[in-house]
Design an enzyme around this catalytic site. Structure first.
Site, short mmCIF file in Angstrom:
data_model
loop_
_atom_site.label_atom_id
_atom_site.label_comp_id
_atom_site.label_asym_id
_atom_site.label_seq_id
_atom_site.Cartn_x
_atom_site.Cartn_y
_atom_site.Cartn_z
N TRP A 95 0.83 -1.21 0.00
CA TRP A 95 0.00 0.00 0.00
C TRP A 95 0.86 1.25 0.00
O TRP A 95 0.54 2.23 -0.68
CB TRP A 95 -0.98 -0.01 1.17
CG TRP A 95 -1.96 -1.14 1.10
CD1 TRP A 95 -2.11 -2.15 1.98
CD2 TRP A 95 -2.91 -1.38 0.04
NE1 TRP A 95 -3.10 -3.01 1.56
CE2 TRP A 95 -3.60 -2.57 0.38
CE3 TRP A 95 -3.24 -0.72 -1.15
CZ2 TRP A 95 -4.60 -3.11 -0.42
CZ3 TRP A 95 -4.24 -1.25 -1.96
CH2 TRP A 95 -4.91 -2.43 -1.59
N ASP A 133 -2.05 6.65 6.07
CA ASP A 133 -3.06 5.70 5.60
C ASP A 133 -3.38 4.79 6.79
O ASP A 133 -2.55 3.99 7.21
CB ASP A 133 -2.49 4.89 4.43
CG ASP A 133 -3.45 3.80 3.94
OD1 ASP A 133 -4.54 3.63 4.54
OD2 ASP A 133 -3.10 3.12 2.95
N LYS A 184 -12.60 -1.97 6.27
CA LYS A 184 -11.85 -2.82 7.21
C LYS A 184 -12.47 -2.68 8.62
O LYS A 184 -12.83 -3.66 9.23
CB LYS A 184 -10.37 -2.42 7.27
CG LYS A 184 -9.60 -2.28 5.95
CD LYS A 184 -9.43 -3.30 5.07
CE LYS A 184 -8.82 -3.35 3.73
NZ LYS A 184 -7.89 -2.46 3.19
C1 LIG Z 1 -7.31 -2.03 1.95
C2 LIG Z 1 -6.26 -0.99 2.03
C3 LIG Z 1 -6.12 0.00 1.04
C4 LIG Z 1 -6.98 0.04 -0.20
O1 LIG Z 1 -8.23 0.47 0.10
P1 LIG Z 1 -9.33 0.73 -1.03
O2 LIG Z 1 -10.41 1.37 -0.24
O3 LIG Z 1 -9.69 -0.60 -1.60
O4 LIG Z 1 -8.74 1.62 -2.04
C5 LIG Z 1 -5.15 0.96 1.21
N1 LIG Z 1 -4.35 0.96 2.29
C6 LIG Z 1 -4.44 0.00 3.25
C7 LIG Z 1 -3.51 0.06 4.41
C8 LIG Z 1 -5.39 -0.99 3.13
O5 LIG Z 1 -5.48 -1.93 4.09
#
Ligand SMILES: *Cc1c(COP(=O)(O)O)cnc(C)c1O
Length: 360
Positions: free
Chosen positions: A102, A172, A196
């Site tokens: 990511w 993030d 999540k």
């Molecule tokens: C799942 C995830 C993403 C991607 O998320 P989307 O909403 O599918 O774009 C980005 N960063 C992390 C840390 C993730 O776990």
């Protein structure tokens, strides 16, 4: 009705209480005679829904008044481009820590718009640790400093945040928002896809310090300019209305359990149950350096791919599903977000114990 324990990395489990409430309100929300899905986003009923979702999130995260809360679309992945478009505007430099897939995606988007410095990486050991950060490498004039607080795929997490001084820290937080207490004041921007730990896919939460809004690059598309969305209260266009409604119910649920602090205690206990078993097992092993272990995503392996496959299959038959690890790590991964009950962890650990006995 049988519900399974779903260890999926995302979309993932939602609290039963939330699903039940949503099901009661499905056909007629609060006397309106219609589902939330069928409502105008400009209606009074919906204004109340989005307003109280924001208010509850502000409460449970203790978001200061000088931060804006946005409910956006495009997933966390769209933030990989939105952040540089909006923030890479002075020195056009940004510092990144590369802790996995990511982070890498965020780095490659940012590189389109400016100079990216990777100040540390854990790629040498397949991202099984959080690298040491040497402050002397930080660019004092960077427009921002970027981290991924919890690395969903590898199961690592920062146990302390880098001190970036006046350089805004961008995080993030997709896979650990609301799982442990953070001080929002430590961040310039934090963002997370909802699927999540907050709700269904389709909405992304962005918490942004006011002074970082309003200086986007000229080339920034209207919809990717934070200012557009701040000015219109996330309603420049139709927001993901139903996902926001469910996220609001999840925020209420977090509050009803005693808030993020209470969940942090439960999450640490849940994670410790699995790690304690792994540390004492002669068959299973964890893949992450001990001090960097995530309390949300726990990868582990058996000695052979054959045994991994047998474990995943048999676990599934016991209602412990989606334990297959990410292809870049292999083995298993238990994602144990806020909504995973303690009983799910109990059953997983009991099953692992039995599996060890049977396969010695
Ligand atoms: C799942 C995830 C993403 C991607 O998320 P989307 O909403 O599918 O774009 C980005 N960063 C992390 C840390 C993730 O776990």
């Amino acid at each position: 009705m049988e519900r399974v324990y779903n260890f999926s990395a995302g979309p993932s489990m939602l609290p039963v209480e939330v699903l039940e409430k949503a099901s009661k309100e499905m056909l007629s929300y609060n006397g309106t005679g219609m589902s939330v899905m069928e409502m105008s986003h400009r209606s009074a009923a919906y204004s109340e829904i989005i307003g109280s979702a924001e208010q509850t999130l502000r409460e449970i995260m203790a978001i200061p008044d000088n931060y804006k809360v946005l409910f956006l679309q495009g997933g966390a992945s769209t933030q990989f481009a939105m952040v540089p478009l909006n923030l890479l505007n002075k020195s056009k430099k940004a510092d990144f820590v590369n802790t996995g897939a990511w982070s890498k995606k965020a780095i490659s988007e940012a590189k389109r718009y400016g100079e990216v410095q990777i100040i540390a990486s854990s790629e040498d050991k397949n991202f099984t640790y959080i690298p040491e950060l040497n402050k002397e490498c930080f660019s004092s004039d960077a427009d921002y400093f970027y981290i991924t607080t919890n690395n969903t795929i590898y199961g690592t997490r920062y146990s302390s945040l880098p001190d970036t001084g006046d350089v805004p820290l961008v995080a993030d937080m997709s896979s650990n928002i609301l799982s442990e207490v953070y001080d929002v004041n430590d961040f310039g921007i934090l963002f997370a896809g909802a699927q999540k730990n907050m709700g269904p896919a389709g909405v992304t939460i962005v918490v942004i310090r006011e002074d970082l809004v309003g200086d986007a690059r000229d080339i920034t598309p209207t919809m990717l300019n934070y200012k557009t969305l701040v000015d219109k209260g996330s309603m420049f266009n139709t927001p993901p209305t139903y996902s926001i409604y469910i996220a609001g119910l999840v925020f209420e649920w977090v509050k009803s359990l005693g808030g993020v602090k209470a969940l942090e205690e439960i999450n640490k206990k849940k994670a410790a149950m699995i790690y304690d078993f792994l540390d004492n097992s002669t068959l299973f092993s964890g893949t992450v350096r001990v001090q960097d272990r995530s309390i949300m995503n726990i990868p582990f392996v058996l000695p052979t791919d054959e045994l991994n496959a047998v474990f995943i299959k048999q676990a599934g038959q016991k209602g412990l599903v989606n334990l297959k690890g990410h292809r870049s790590v292999g083995g298993m991964r238990a994602s144990i977000y806020n909504a995973m009950p303690l009983e799910g962890i109990n059953q997983l650990v009991e099953f692992m114990k039995q599996f060890e006995i049977d396969n010695k």
